[in-house]
Design an enzyme around this catalytic site. Structure first.
Site, PDB file in Angstrom:
ATOM      1  N   ASP A   1     113.345 200.085  22.434  1.00 33.77           N
ATOM      2  CA  ASP A   1     112.387 199.196  21.775  1.00 33.77           C
ATOM      3  C   ASP A   1     112.838 197.745  21.831  1.00 33.77           C
ATOM      4  OD1 ASP A   1     110.707 201.183  20.956  1.00 33.77           O
ATOM      5  OD2 ASP A   1     111.698 201.457  19.026  1.00 33.77           O
TER       6      ASP A   1
ATOM      7  N   PRO B   1     109.943 186.748  -0.535  1.00 37.52           N
ATOM      8  CA  PRO B   1     109.991 185.789   0.574  1.00 37.52           C
ATOM      9  C   PRO B   1     111.317 185.037   0.636  1.00 37.52           C
ATOM     10  CG  PRO B   1     108.215 185.243  -0.972  1.00 37.52           C
ATOM     11  CD  PRO B   1     108.876 186.475  -1.483  1.00 37.52           C
TER      12      PRO B   1
ATOM     13  N   ARG C   1     110.999 205.679  11.045  1.00 35.40           N
ATOM     14  CA  ARG C   1     110.973 206.140  12.440  1.00 35.40           C
ATOM     15  C   ARG C   1     112.375 206.244  13.051  1.00 35.40           C
ATOM     16  NH1 ARG C   1     111.010 202.158  16.326  1.00 35.40           N
ATOM     17  NH2 ARG C   1     109.646 203.218  17.796  1.00 35.40           N
TER      18      ARG C   1
HETATM   19  C1  LIG Z   1     103.344 185.618  -4.632  1.00 31.40           C
HETATM   20  S1  LIG Z   1     104.797 186.443  -4.137  1.00 31.40           S
HETATM   21  C2  LIG Z   1     106.026 185.546  -5.049  1.00 31.40           C
HETATM   22  C3  LIG Z   1     106.479 184.343  -4.296  1.00 31.40           C
HETATM   23  C4  LIG Z   1     107.629 183.627  -4.965  1.00 31.40           C
HETATM   24  N1  LIG Z   1     107.150 182.801  -6.025  1.00 31.40           N
HETATM   25  C5  LIG Z   1     108.319 182.735  -3.951  1.00 31.40           C
HETATM   26  O1  LIG Z   1     107.805 181.680  -3.618  1.00 31.40           O
HETATM   27  O2  LIG Z   1     109.355 183.175  -3.389  1.00 31.40           O
HETATM   28  C6  LIG Z   1     104.670 187.961  -5.017  1.00 31.40           C
HETATM   29  C7  LIG Z   1     105.435 189.119  -4.435  1.00 31.40           C
HETATM   30  O3  LIG Z   1     104.959 189.409  -3.140  1.00 31.40           O
HETATM   31  C8  LIG Z   1     106.019 189.969  -2.365  1.00 31.40           C
HETATM   32  N2  LIG Z   1     106.185 189.144  -1.164  1.00 31.40           N
HETATM   33  C9  LIG Z   1     105.472 188.041  -0.860  1.00 31.40           C
HETATM   34  N3  LIG Z   1     105.832 187.546   0.323  1.00 31.40           N
HETATM   35  C10 LIG Z   1     106.780 188.354   0.811  1.00 31.40           C
HETATM   36  C11 LIG Z   1     107.569 188.349   1.991  1.00 31.40           C
HETATM   37  N4  LIG Z   1     107.438 187.421   2.926  1.00 31.40           N
HETATM   38  N5  LIG Z   1     108.462 189.337   2.168  1.00 31.40           N
HETATM   39  C12 LIG Z   1     108.624 190.289   1.224  1.00 31.40           C
HETATM   40  N6  LIG Z   1     107.922 190.349   0.072  1.00 31.40           N
HETATM   41  C13 LIG Z   1     107.016 189.388  -0.140  1.00 31.40           C
HETATM   42  C14 LIG Z   1     107.263 190.005  -3.263  1.00 31.40           C
HETATM   43  O4  LIG Z   1     107.342 191.285  -3.861  1.00 31.40           O
HETATM   44  C15 LIG Z   1     106.925 188.940  -4.270  1.00 31.40           C
HETATM   45  O5  LIG Z   1     107.631 189.133  -5.474  1.00 31.40           O
END
Ligand SMILES: C[S@@+](CC[C@H](N)C(=O)[O-])C[C@H]1O[C@@H](n2cnc3c(N)ncnc32)[C@H](O)[C@@H]1O
Length: 212
Positions: free
Chosen positions: A111, A27, A96
């Site tokens: 798109d 995130p 895609r």
């Molecule tokens: C619970 S999340 C970890 C959140 C982290 N502690 C933070 O607040 O940034 C666990 C995993 O979910 C995935 N993940 C969660 N949200 C995501 C998002 N918005 N985009 C991409 N991957 C995400 C990632 O691989 C991340 O390491």
């Protein structure tokens, strides 16, 4: 994670492929956009490291960044329990774009978010066959066979949808991207040029003075 990555890398290189890029879903990464999907579609292959709990140890990212480009990517401003769904999202968007995946190679150029255009508009509503479904018709213009009018209708609907759902995209559209009819439509939708915002990349503002 290190052993898994080493193993996947060894397999990939054995098959003679050029170097991959590492995609780290998080995130706190850069937003995943259509533009980034196009960039990733040009890489020979991609490796993903979805994680759970707190995410992967920083040292893993730093270690593999010495060997390949690393993209830390967020699929949106929310937190998933794990990165698997993020990997699916990125894979769907990138795959895609690869030659041979879509029946019509041109279709992704129209798109929503198609990069390269001065105006990044959302696509308007889609209608397929049949012309009547459960008592619901489709707009007459779409059955007119008049390509110019159909294109205009589609463009107006794209403007309508973008102003409603993503006013931030309209704000940033280069005025050169809009013809006279676009401007008329934008005016009907309550938008006008914003001369004061131009130095900040804001070219349009709402006529009612409301902020986005
Ligand atoms: C619970 S999340 C970890 C959140 C982290 N502690 C933070 O607040 O940034 C666990 C995993 O979910 C995935 N993940 C969660 N949200 C995501 C998002 N918005 N985009 C991409 N991957 C995400 C990632 O691989 C991340 O390491």
């Amino acid at each position: 994670m290190g052993d898994a990555l080493d193993s996947v890398l060894a397999d990939g290189y054995e098959s003679g492929s050029r170097g991959p890029a590492l995609i780290v879903p998080t995130p706190s990464g850069r937003p995943f956009t259509q533009e980034l999907a196009v960039e990733l579609s040009e890489r020979p292959w991609l490796i993903f490291t979805p994680a759970r709990y707190e995410g992967i140890d920083r040292r893993v990212v730093d270690e593999y960044a010495t060997r390949m480009p690393v993209y830390e990517v967020s699929i949106g401003d929310y937190v998933l329990a794990g990165g698997e769904a993020a990997v699916l999202v990125v894979t769907e968007a990138v795959a895609r774009l690869l030659p041979g995946v879509l029946g019509n190679a041109e279709s992704h150029r129209d798109d929503s978010f198609a990069p390269g255009a001065m105006a990044s508009l959302l696509e308007g509503p889609v209608h397929t066959k049949p012309p009547q479904w459960r008592g619901r018709g489709i707009p007459d213009v779409l059955l007119s066979g008049h390509h110019g009018k159909i294109a205009r209708w589609r463009r107006d609907e794209a403007l309508r949808r973008t102003t409603a759902h993503r006013p931030d995209l309209i704000e940033r559209c280069d005025p050169k991207a809009f013809d006279k009819k676009d401007r008329e439509m934008l005016s009907i939708l309550g938008w006008e040029p914003d001369p004061a915002g131009q130095p900040y990349g804001r070219f349009w503002r709402r006529t009612d003075g409301m902020e986005q």
